[in-house]
Design a protein around this motif. Structure first.
Motif, PDB file in Angstrom:
ATOM      1  N   ARG A 126     -51.843  52.579  12.137  1.00 38.65           N
ATOM      2  CA  ARG A 126     -53.037  51.723  12.035  1.00 38.65           C
ATOM      3  C   ARG A 126     -52.683  50.360  11.453  1.00 38.65           C
ATOM      4  NH1 ARG A 126     -57.406  56.120   9.822  1.00 38.65           N
ATOM      5  NH2 ARG A 126     -57.665  57.203  11.810  1.00 38.65           N
ATOM      6  N   THR A 127     -51.830  50.358  10.446  1.00 43.40           N
ATOM      7  CA  THR A 127     -51.388  49.096   9.859  1.00 43.40           C
ATOM      8  C   THR A 127     -50.631  48.273  10.886  1.00 43.40           C
ATOM      9  OG1 THR A 127     -51.249  50.135   7.688  1.00 43.40           O
ATOM     10  CG2 THR A 127     -50.034  48.073   7.987  1.00 43.40           C
ATOM     11  N   THR A 128     -49.795  48.933  11.661  1.00 46.38           N
ATOM     12  CA  THR A 128     -49.019  48.235  12.688  1.00 46.38           C
ATOM     13  C   THR A 128     -49.937  47.633  13.745  1.00 46.38           C
ATOM     14  OG1 THR A 128     -47.203  49.788  12.300  1.00 46.38           O
ATOM     15  CG2 THR A 128     -47.087  48.460  14.298  1.00 46.38           C
ATOM     16  N   VAL A 129     -50.965  48.362  14.137  1.00 44.86           N
ATOM     17  CA  VAL A 129     -51.936  47.815  15.095  1.00 44.86           C
ATOM     18  C   VAL A 129     -52.584  46.561  14.517  1.00 44.86           C
ATOM     19  CG1 VAL A 129     -54.149  48.229  16.251  1.00 44.86           C
ATOM     20  CG2 VAL A 129     -52.383  49.991  16.295  1.00 44.86           C
ATOM     21  N   ALA A 130     -52.964  46.601  13.259  1.00 49.01           N
ATOM     22  CA  ALA A 130     -53.582  45.433  12.617  1.00 49.01           C
ATOM     23  C   ALA A 130     -52.616  44.247  12.589  1.00 49.01           C
ATOM     24  CB  ALA A 130     -54.031  45.778  11.205  1.00 49.01           C
ATOM     25  N   GLU A 131     -51.328  44.523  12.434  1.00 48.89           N
ATOM     26  CA  GLU A 131     -50.341  43.447  12.371  1.00 48.89           C
ATOM     27  C   GLU A 131     -50.050  42.846  13.737  1.00 48.89           C
ATOM     28  OE1 GLU A 131     -47.972  45.038   8.406  1.00 48.89           O
ATOM     29  OE2 GLU A 131     -47.090  45.403  10.379  1.00 48.89           O
ATOM     30  N   ILE A 132     -50.057  43.667  14.777  1.00 46.05           N
ATOM     31  CA  ILE A 132     -49.731  43.123  16.106  1.00 46.05           C
ATOM     32  C   ILE A 132     -50.962  42.564  16.821  1.00 46.05           C
ATOM     33  CG2 ILE A 132     -47.701  44.593  16.380  1.00 46.05           C
ATOM     34  CD1 ILE A 132     -49.308  46.238  18.414  1.00 46.05           C
ATOM     35  N   VAL A 133     -52.155  42.892  16.329  1.00 42.63           N
ATOM     36  CA  VAL A 133     -53.399  42.370  16.905  1.00 42.63           C
ATOM     37  C   VAL A 133     -54.209  41.704  15.784  1.00 42.63           C
ATOM     38  CG1 VAL A 133     -55.453  42.901  18.260  1.00 42.63           C
ATOM     39  CG2 VAL A 133     -53.387  44.265  18.580  1.00 42.63           C
ATOM     40  N   PRO A 134     -53.835  40.489  15.388  1.00 43.49           N
ATOM     41  CA  PRO A 134     -54.537  39.829  14.285  1.00 43.49           C
ATOM     42  C   PRO A 134     -55.869  39.187  14.695  1.00 43.49           C
ATOM     43  CG  PRO A 134     -52.758  38.441  15.056  1.00 43.49           C
ATOM     44  CD  PRO A 134     -52.681  39.723  15.835  1.00 43.49           C
ATOM     45  N   TRP A 135     -56.172  39.154  15.992  1.00 43.83           N
ATOM     46  CA  TRP A 135     -57.382  38.501  16.474  1.00 43.83           C
ATOM     47  C   TRP A 135     -58.561  39.459  16.361  1.00 43.83           C
ATOM     48  CZ3 TRP A 135     -52.932  39.054  19.487  1.00 43.83           C
ATOM     49  CH2 TRP A 135     -52.070  37.963  19.417  1.00 43.83           C
ATOM     50  N   LYS A 136     -59.563  39.049  15.602  1.00 40.68           N
ATOM     51  CA  LYS A 136     -60.736  39.897  15.322  1.00 40.68           C
ATOM     52  C   LYS A 136     -61.445  40.346  16.602  1.00 40.68           C
ATOM     53  CE  LYS A 136     -60.474  39.679  10.842  1.00 40.68           C
ATOM     54  NZ  LYS A 136     -59.789  40.754  10.183  1.00 40.68           N
ATOM     55  N   GLU A 137     -61.477  39.499  17.610  1.00 41.75           N
ATOM     56  CA  GLU A 137     -62.189  39.865  18.835  1.00 41.75           C
ATOM     57  C   GLU A 137     -61.472  40.943  19.650  1.00 41.75           C
ATOM     58  OE1 GLU A 137     -59.908  35.988  19.717  1.00 41.75           O
ATOM     59  OE2 GLU A 137     -61.163  36.724  18.108  1.00 41.75           O
ATOM     60  N   LEU A 138     -60.177  41.130  19.429  1.00 37.51           N
ATOM     61  CA  LEU A 138     -59.425  42.158  20.158  1.00 37.51           C
ATOM     62  C   LEU A 138     -59.230  43.442  19.357  1.00 37.51           C
ATOM     63  CD1 LEU A 138     -56.638  39.994  21.849  1.00 37.51           C
ATOM     64  CD2 LEU A 138     -58.744  40.886  22.858  1.00 37.51           C
ATOM     65  N   GLN A 139     -59.454  43.396  18.054  1.00 36.76           N
ATOM     66  CA  GLN A 139     -59.195  44.567  17.217  1.00 36.76           C
ATOM     67  C   GLN A 139     -60.022  45.795  17.563  1.00 36.76           C
ATOM     68  OE1 GLN A 139     -59.301  43.187  13.149  1.00 36.76           O
ATOM     69  NE2 GLN A 139     -57.123  42.661  13.208  1.00 36.76           N
ATOM     70  N   PRO A 140     -61.301  45.668  17.923  1.00 37.61           N
ATOM     71  CA  PRO A 140     -62.033  46.889  18.286  1.00 37.61           C
ATOM     72  C   PRO A 140     -61.390  47.653  19.439  1.00 37.61           C
ATOM     73  CG  PRO A 140     -63.588  45.118  17.900  1.00 37.61           C
ATOM     74  CD  PRO A 140     -62.208  44.511  17.856  1.00 37.61           C
ATOM     75  N   ARG A 141     -60.941  46.934  20.459  1.00 35.94           N
ATOM     76  CA  ARG A 141     -60.269  47.610  21.576  1.00 35.94           C
ATOM     77  C   ARG A 141     -58.937  48.201  21.142  1.00 35.94           C
ATOM     78  NH1 ARG A 141     -60.060  44.233  26.960  1.00 35.94           N
ATOM     79  NH2 ARG A 141     -58.942  42.853  25.581  1.00 35.94           N
ATOM     80  N   ALA A 142     -58.195  47.455  20.351  1.00 37.70           N
ATOM     81  CA  ALA A 142     -56.878  47.931  19.920  1.00 37.70           C
ATOM     82  C   ALA A 142     -57.001  49.168  19.024  1.00 37.70           C
ATOM     83  CB  ALA A 142     -56.128  46.824  19.189  1.00 37.70           C
ATOM     84  N   PHE A 143     -57.928  49.127  18.084  1.00 32.43           N
ATOM     85  CA  PHE A 143     -58.081  50.244  17.157  1.00 32.43           C
ATOM     86  C   PHE A 143     -58.688  51.481  17.816  1.00 32.43           C
ATOM     87  CE2 PHE A 143     -57.559  47.057  13.770  1.00 32.43           C
ATOM     88  CZ  PHE A 143     -56.621  47.726  13.009  1.00 32.43           C
ATOM     89  N   SER A 144     -59.415  51.307  18.902  1.00 28.57           N
ATOM     90  CA  SER A 144     -60.022  52.464  19.570  1.00 28.57           C
ATOM     91  C   SER A 144     -58.994  53.340  20.278  1.00 28.57           C
ATOM     92  CB  SER A 144     -61.088  52.002  20.562  1.00 28.57           C
ATOM     93  OG  SER A 144     -60.499  51.299  21.639  1.00 28.57           O
ATOM     94  N   VAL A 145     -57.802  52.832  20.473  1.00 26.98           N
ATOM     95  CA  VAL A 145     -56.765  53.603  21.155  1.00 26.98           C
ATOM     96  C   VAL A 145     -56.280  54.772  20.292  1.00 26.98           C
ATOM     97  CG1 VAL A 145     -54.404  53.470  22.066  1.00 26.98           C
ATOM     98  CG2 VAL A 145     -56.026  51.643  22.542  1.00 26.98           C
ATOM     99  N   MET A 146     -56.157  54.568  18.991  1.00 23.66           N
ATOM    100  CA  MET A 146     -55.577  55.602  18.125  1.00 23.66           C
ATOM    101  C   MET A 146     -56.430  56.875  18.052  1.00 23.66           C
ATOM    102  SD  MET A 146     -52.664  54.490  17.392  1.00 23.66           S
ATOM    103  CE  MET A 146     -52.198  53.067  18.324  1.00 23.66           C
TER     104      MET A 146
END
Length: 165
Positions: A126-146
């Motif tokens: 989860r921390t790694t996802v936050a680091e590779i996707v720092p853009w707030k508008e893309l984080q919901p999609r990125a975090f939903s994968v886990m």
């Protein structure tokens, strides 16, 4: 003249790799469920105690994982995300083999405990996802994968076991 704002893109390749790493946790946790009662019976445990010991072997996995999660997070801060993720993945594989080759109930429970203890990638990923996707508008999609990977792994984990008959 105003500069055109560059639209950030989701790092799909990196997220796919992290998603595959995330699959290890639910598969490691749930793949033993189809054969666990028979395995415990093979250790000459009385039939009326098989359920209890199956529960214990499942619980020690989760308990060990919860106890060691902070350790894994601190290790990733100190040594880097990639080496710690890879180390944890190797440990998960090794403890899965150790569990499979268990000769008695105590060895099986210790192996499940070690498997849980080595399965500390959830927070790191989860921390790694936050680091590779720092853009707030893309984080919901990125975090939903886990969480999706947990669901997929929980479905396919028990289904990966084929009877030897």
């Amino acid at each position: 003249m105003a500069k055109a704002r560059k639209v950030p893109k989701l790092p799909v390749q990196q997220l796919v790799i992290l998603a595959l790493c995330r699959l290890a946790d639910p598969i490691s946790f749930s793949s033993v469920f189809p054969y666990l009662p028979e395995m415990i019976e093979s250790f000459n445990v009385p039939k009326d105690e098989v359920g209890r010991w199956a529960g214990v072997s499942s619980a020690v996995f989760s308990l060990s994982q919860a106890i060691t999660a902070i350790f894994w997070g601190r290790a990733s801060d100190r040594f880097g995300r990639k080496p710690v993720i890879l180390t944890a993945m190797i440990c998960v594989m090794s403890t899965g083999l150790l569990f499979g080759f268990s000769q008695n109930l105590a060895m099986a429970i210790v192996a499940r405990s070690l498997a849980g203890a080595s399965n500390g990638n959830v927070g790191i990923l989860r921390t790694t996802v936050a680091e590779i996707v720092p853009w707030k508008e893309l984080q919901p999609r990125a975090f939903s994968v886990m969480p999706l990977m947990w669901t997929i792994g929980s479905i396919f984990g028990p289904g990966l076991v084929f009877p030897s008959q």
